[in-house]
Design a protein around this motif. Structure first.
Motif, PDB file in Angstrom:
ATOM      1  N   PRO A  42       0.890  -1.133  -0.151  1.00 26.83           N
ATOM      2  CA  PRO A  42      -0.093   0.105   0.104  1.00 26.83           C
ATOM      3  C   PRO A  42       0.803   1.240   0.001  1.00 26.83           C
ATOM      4  O   PRO A  42       0.201   2.393  -0.385  1.00 26.83           O
ATOM      5  CB  PRO A  42      -0.956  -0.025   1.209  1.00 26.83           C
ATOM      6  CG  PRO A  42      -0.897  -1.545   1.607  1.00 26.83           C
ATOM      7  CD  PRO A  42       0.297  -2.217   1.346  1.00 26.83           C
ATOM      8  N   GLN A  43       2.031   1.246   0.647  1.00 29.22           N
ATOM      9  CA  GLN A  43       2.718   2.559   0.779  1.00 29.22           C
ATOM     10  C   GLN A  43       3.587   3.074  -0.533  1.00 29.22           C
ATOM     11  O   GLN A  43       4.018   4.084  -0.655  1.00 29.22           O
ATOM     12  CB  GLN A  43       3.685   2.288   1.712  1.00 29.22           C
ATOM     13  CG  GLN A  43       4.908   1.519   1.781  1.00 29.22           C
ATOM     14  CD  GLN A  43       4.506   0.101   2.041  1.00 29.22           C
ATOM     15  OE1 GLN A  43       3.466  -0.285   2.215  1.00 29.22           O
ATOM     16  NE2 GLN A  43       5.891  -0.622   2.310  1.00 29.22           N
ATOM     17  N   MET A  44       3.494   2.061  -1.508  1.00 27.55           N
ATOM     18  CA  MET A  44       4.351   2.289  -2.766  1.00 27.55           C
ATOM     19  C   MET A  44       3.694   3.331  -3.624  1.00 27.55           C
ATOM     20  O   MET A  44       2.379   3.348  -3.862  1.00 27.55           O
ATOM     21  CB  MET A  44       4.693   0.928  -3.462  1.00 27.55           C
ATOM     22  CG  MET A  44       5.552  -0.069  -2.751  1.00 27.55           C
ATOM     23  SD  MET A  44       5.657  -1.554  -3.816  1.00 27.55           S
ATOM     24  CE  MET A  44       6.747  -2.551  -2.630  1.00 27.55           C
ATOM     25  N   THR A  45       4.594   4.242  -4.076  1.00 27.59           N
ATOM     26  CA  THR A  45       4.347   5.274  -5.113  1.00 27.59           C
ATOM     27  C   THR A  45       4.907   5.095  -6.465  1.00 27.59           C
ATOM     28  O   THR A  45       6.307   4.606  -6.192  1.00 27.59           O
ATOM     29  CB  THR A  45       4.082   6.707  -4.690  1.00 27.59           C
ATOM     30  OG1 THR A  45       5.609   6.853  -4.083  1.00 27.59           O
ATOM     31  CG2 THR A  45       3.246   6.848  -3.253  1.00 27.59           C
ATOM     32  N   LEU A  46       4.407   5.650  -7.470  1.00 30.95           N
ATOM     33  CA  LEU A  46       5.023   5.800  -8.885  1.00 30.95           C
ATOM     34  C   LEU A  46       5.032   7.046  -9.379  1.00 30.95           C
ATOM     35  O   LEU A  46       4.219   7.861  -9.330  1.00 30.95           O
ATOM     36  CB  LEU A  46       4.487   4.798  -9.754  1.00 30.95           C
ATOM     37  CG  LEU A  46       5.102   4.588 -11.136  1.00 30.95           C
ATOM     38  CD1 LEU A  46       6.248   3.901 -11.147  1.00 30.95           C
ATOM     39  CD2 LEU A  46       3.982   3.944 -11.909  1.00 30.95           C
ATOM     40  N   GLU A  47       6.391   7.445  -9.778  1.00 26.36           N
ATOM     41  CA  GLU A  47       6.625   8.588 -10.371  1.00 26.36           C
ATOM     42  C   GLU A  47       7.189   8.603 -11.942  1.00 26.36           C
ATOM     43  O   GLU A  47       8.252   7.653 -12.130  1.00 26.36           O
ATOM     44  CB  GLU A  47       7.515   9.687  -9.680  1.00 26.36           C
ATOM     45  CG  GLU A  47       7.739  11.026 -10.398  1.00 26.36           C
ATOM     46  CD  GLU A  47       8.315  11.851  -9.399  1.00 26.36           C
ATOM     47  OE1 GLU A  47       8.927  12.966  -9.816  1.00 26.36           O
ATOM     48  OE2 GLU A  47       8.542  11.559  -8.177  1.00 26.36           O
ATOM     49  N   LEU A  48       6.376   8.907 -12.839  1.00 30.16           N
ATOM     50  CA  LEU A  48       7.019   8.998 -14.492  1.00 30.16           C
ATOM     51  C   LEU A  48       6.586  10.126 -14.836  1.00 30.16           C
ATOM     52  O   LEU A  48       5.605  10.892 -14.760  1.00 30.16           O
ATOM     53  CB  LEU A  48       6.214   7.867 -15.007  1.00 30.16           C
ATOM     54  CG  LEU A  48       6.603   6.347 -14.801  1.00 30.16           C
ATOM     55  CD1 LEU A  48       5.456   5.373 -15.484  1.00 30.16           C
ATOM     56  CD2 LEU A  48       7.969   5.985 -15.162  1.00 30.16           C
ATOM     57  N   PRO A  49       7.485  10.819 -15.732  1.00 29.84           N
ATOM     58  CA  PRO A  49       7.142  11.945 -16.513  1.00 29.84           C
ATOM     59  C   PRO A  49       6.133  11.912 -17.369  1.00 29.84           C
ATOM     60  O   PRO A  49       5.964  10.734 -18.231  1.00 29.84           O
ATOM     61  CB  PRO A  49       8.451  12.265 -17.286  1.00 29.84           C
ATOM     62  CG  PRO A  49       9.582  11.437 -16.762  1.00 29.84           C
ATOM     63  CD  PRO A  49       8.923  10.180 -16.126  1.00 29.84           C
ATOM     64  N   LEU A  50       5.146  12.490 -17.060  1.00 27.69           N
ATOM     65  CA  LEU A  50       3.828  12.535 -17.747  1.00 27.69           C
ATOM     66  C   LEU A  50       3.881  12.443 -19.308  1.00 27.69           C
ATOM     67  O   LEU A  50       3.332  11.933 -20.196  1.00 27.69           O
ATOM     68  CB  LEU A  50       2.748  13.478 -17.516  1.00 27.69           C
ATOM     69  CG  LEU A  50       1.405  13.456 -17.857  1.00 27.69           C
ATOM     70  CD1 LEU A  50       0.790  11.983 -17.679  1.00 27.69           C
ATOM     71  CD2 LEU A  50       0.581  14.329 -17.370  1.00 27.69           C
ATOM     72  N   LEU A  51       5.037  13.341 -19.891  1.00 34.43           N
ATOM     73  CA  LEU A  51       5.250  13.448 -21.275  1.00 34.43           C
ATOM     74  C   LEU A  51       5.622  12.132 -21.896  1.00 34.43           C
ATOM     75  O   LEU A  51       5.553  11.895 -23.025  1.00 34.43           O
ATOM     76  CB  LEU A  51       6.378  14.462 -21.518  1.00 34.43           C
ATOM     77  CG  LEU A  51       6.728  14.827 -22.906  1.00 34.43           C
ATOM     78  CD1 LEU A  51       5.502  15.338 -23.853  1.00 34.43           C
ATOM     79  CD2 LEU A  51       7.737  15.709 -23.095  1.00 34.43           C
ATOM     80  N   ASP A  52       6.483  11.237 -21.020  1.00 31.91           N
ATOM     81  CA  ASP A  52       6.803   9.968 -21.562  1.00 31.91           C
ATOM     82  C   ASP A  52       5.842   8.906 -21.566  1.00 31.91           C
ATOM     83  O   ASP A  52       5.541   8.135 -22.636  1.00 31.91           O
ATOM     84  CB  ASP A  52       8.028   9.447 -20.566  1.00 31.91           C
ATOM     85  CG  ASP A  52       9.390   9.994 -20.822  1.00 31.91           C
ATOM     86  OD1 ASP A  52       9.614  10.992 -21.604  1.00 31.91           O
ATOM     87  OD2 ASP A  52      10.077   9.805 -19.979  1.00 31.91           O
ATOM     88  N   VAL A  53       4.783   9.119 -20.775  1.00 32.49           N
ATOM     89  CA  VAL A  53       3.575   8.319 -20.745  1.00 32.49           C
ATOM     90  C   VAL A  53       2.777   8.655 -22.037  1.00 32.49           C
ATOM     91  O   VAL A  53       2.348   7.744 -22.930  1.00 32.49           O
ATOM     92  CB  VAL A  53       2.711   8.625 -19.435  1.00 32.49           C
ATOM     93  CG1 VAL A  53       1.510   7.861 -19.628  1.00 32.49           C
ATOM     94  CG2 VAL A  53       3.380   7.995 -18.376  1.00 32.49           C
ATOM     95  N   PHE A  54       2.565   9.904 -22.365  1.00 33.83           N
ATOM     96  CA  PHE A  54       2.105  10.232 -23.599  1.00 33.83           C
ATOM     97  C   PHE A  54       2.997  10.008 -24.870  1.00 33.83           C
ATOM     98  O   PHE A  54       2.196   9.224 -25.596  1.00 33.83           O
ATOM     99  CB  PHE A  54       1.764  11.668 -23.428  1.00 33.83           C
ATOM    100  CG  PHE A  54       1.058  12.283 -24.970  1.00 33.83           C
ATOM    101  CD1 PHE A  54      -0.022  12.213 -25.059  1.00 33.83           C
ATOM    102  CD2 PHE A  54       2.167  12.935 -25.898  1.00 33.83           C
ATOM    103  CE1 PHE A  54      -0.798  12.704 -26.278  1.00 33.83           C
ATOM    104  CE2 PHE A  54       1.483  13.332 -27.020  1.00 33.83           C
ATOM    105  CZ  PHE A  54       0.336  13.337 -27.144  1.00 33.83           C
ATOM    106  N   GLY A  55       4.062  10.220 -24.890  1.00 40.46           N
ATOM    107  CA  GLY A  55       4.671  10.121 -26.030  1.00 40.46           C
ATOM    108  C   GLY A  55       5.224   8.665 -26.363  1.00 40.46           C
ATOM    109  O   GLY A  55       5.191   8.496 -27.548  1.00 40.46           O
ATOM    110  N   ARG A  56       5.265   7.798 -25.336  1.00 36.40           N
ATOM    111  CA  ARG A  56       5.440   6.329 -25.695  1.00 36.40           C
ATOM    112  C   ARG A  56       4.485   5.369 -26.270  1.00 36.40           C
ATOM    113  O   ARG A  56       4.478   4.661 -26.672  1.00 36.40           O
ATOM    114  CB  ARG A  56       6.306   5.868 -24.518  1.00 36.40           C
ATOM    115  CG  ARG A  56       7.612   6.290 -24.093  1.00 36.40           C
ATOM    116  CD  ARG A  56       8.351   5.647 -22.963  1.00 36.40           C
ATOM    117  NE  ARG A  56       8.620   4.205 -23.715  1.00 36.40           N
ATOM    118  CZ  ARG A  56       9.720   4.060 -24.368  1.00 36.40           C
ATOM    119  NH1 ARG A  56      10.550   4.818 -24.713  1.00 36.40           N
ATOM    120  NH2 ARG A  56       9.822   2.689 -24.441  1.00 36.40           N
TER     121      ARG A  56
END
Length: 361
Positions: A283-297
């Motif tokens: 439950p305590q885990m979080t994820l950080e990704l550049p939103l532009l990478d999410v969109f661009g890939r």
């Protein structure tokens, strides 16, 4: 009359499990009692013991089980006394919005038994994943009983009930791996190896196993991995790209459930490729990704619940493939143990010594 049987119970957070008397009531409407023949020792059971899922102690552990129906309650029509079954923890309701839309593998109202199994003093037990099969008998909803070919040994058949189905389904159902695909699997325990075997069966031609343990990578080859990467020694993303013409894999299955391995999966896929998360995070885990990478890939980022399976469809199919020699189900069984050996099996799991220990009754 209720039955008193032996069962493996986690009484409190982090305490060693105990083999105690468990009272199994007669089945009520839509319920069944199953005489358990075998049950795999899954990491989820350890999560329950450690309080990583809930704090509804005491837990009756065990859920990867096969056995024979010994009693049924009123209104049960799909199984009968004497049926050989694998237990499932997502018995679909047939009437929620997911089921009505023809997507029962996403059922939002899955069934469990209404009655509680108890300790000898009447304390209600919380069965792991609604099953509780580290016991000589268990009480479940009849919909949790999936009939399979009795020619399949219980030690192997029970594994269909969780980890093997989760991994196979992550590749085949959720990831939709098909002929000629390249696939990378990050995390080569039982679930990851099942994803590898599923990808091979579906026709993937490049299947890359990624792990930090060379022992696990060697085992992954037995399930069909064409290449291996020890990510302690080689950057996982660069390694996958190097094996796929610099592009990344068509499908990457993340079978660990950690932010850092998810990031590896995200960047190790081809443009417009698919990431499938089947590893279970805490439950305590979080994820950080550049939103532009999410969109661009582009492509798809998916989570796989129980391999997006429909037990009544997928369990008999996998059992048949195993009996035909086309799916290496028995190879997932590293050792068989007794009900009193579950704590030792947890230790072996923690050391990475086993793919699956299976309790045989």
């Amino acid at each position: 009359m209720p039955h008193t049987v032996k069962g493996v119970v986690a009484l409190s957070k982090g305490a060693p499990v105990e083999l105690v008397d468990v009272v199994v009531p007669d089945p009520g409407p839509f319920e069944a009692v199953v005489d358990v023949q075998a049950c795999g020792v899954c990491h989820t059971d350890l999560h329950y013991r450690e309080g990583g899922i809930s704090d509804d102690y005491p837990f009756l552990l065990g859920h990867e089980a096969a056995g024979v129906v010994s009693a049924v309650g009123e209104a049960v029509t799909d199984v009968a006394v004497g049926d050989y079954v694998v237990l499932n923890w997502r018995a679909v309701c047939g009437s929620c919005r997911a089921c009505r839309r023809g997507r029962p593998w996403y059922c939002f109202a899955t069934h469990n038994a209404e009655q509680k199994m108890t300790l000898a003093d009447g304390t209600p037990l919380s069965p792991a994943l609604g099953i509780g099969a580290f016991a000589e008998k268990t009480l479940v909803h009849a919909g949790q009983c999936t009939k399979v070919d009795p020619a399949l040994p219980a030690s192997a058949a029970g594994l269909l009930g969780c980890g093997i189905m989760a991994g196979f389904g992550a590749a085949v159902n959720t990831g939709a791996v098909t002929r000629g695909d390249s696939v990378a699997v990050i995390g080569c325990g039982g679930v990851g190896d099942a994803a590898i075997a599923g990808a091979v069966l579906a026709g993937a031609t490049t299947v890359i196993a990624v792990d930090v343990d060379d022992r696990k990578l060697e085992v992954a080859k037995r399930f069909g991995a064409t290449h291996t990467i020890n990510s302690r020694q080689t950057d996982a993303v660069e390694g996958v790209r190097a094996l796929t013409g610099g592009n990344g894999a068509d499908v990457v299955v993340e079978a660990v459930g950690r932010p850092e391995t998810y990031q590896q999966a995200f960047y190790a896929r081809d443009l417009a490729g698919t990431v499938v998360l089947v590893g279970v995070p805490t439950p305590q885990m979080t994820l950080e990704l550049p939103l532009l990478d999410v969109f661009g890939r582009g492509g798809a980022l998916k989570s796989s619940w129980y391999g997006d399976c429909l037990p009544e469809r997928d369990f008999p199919m996998l059992a048949a493939l195993a009996l035909q020699g086309r799916f290496p189900l028995q190879d997932f069984v590293t050792e068989t143990v007794g009900l009193g050996d579950v704590e030792a099996a947890f230790a072996a799991m923690g050391r990475g010594d086993v793919l699956r220990s299976v309790v045989v009754l």
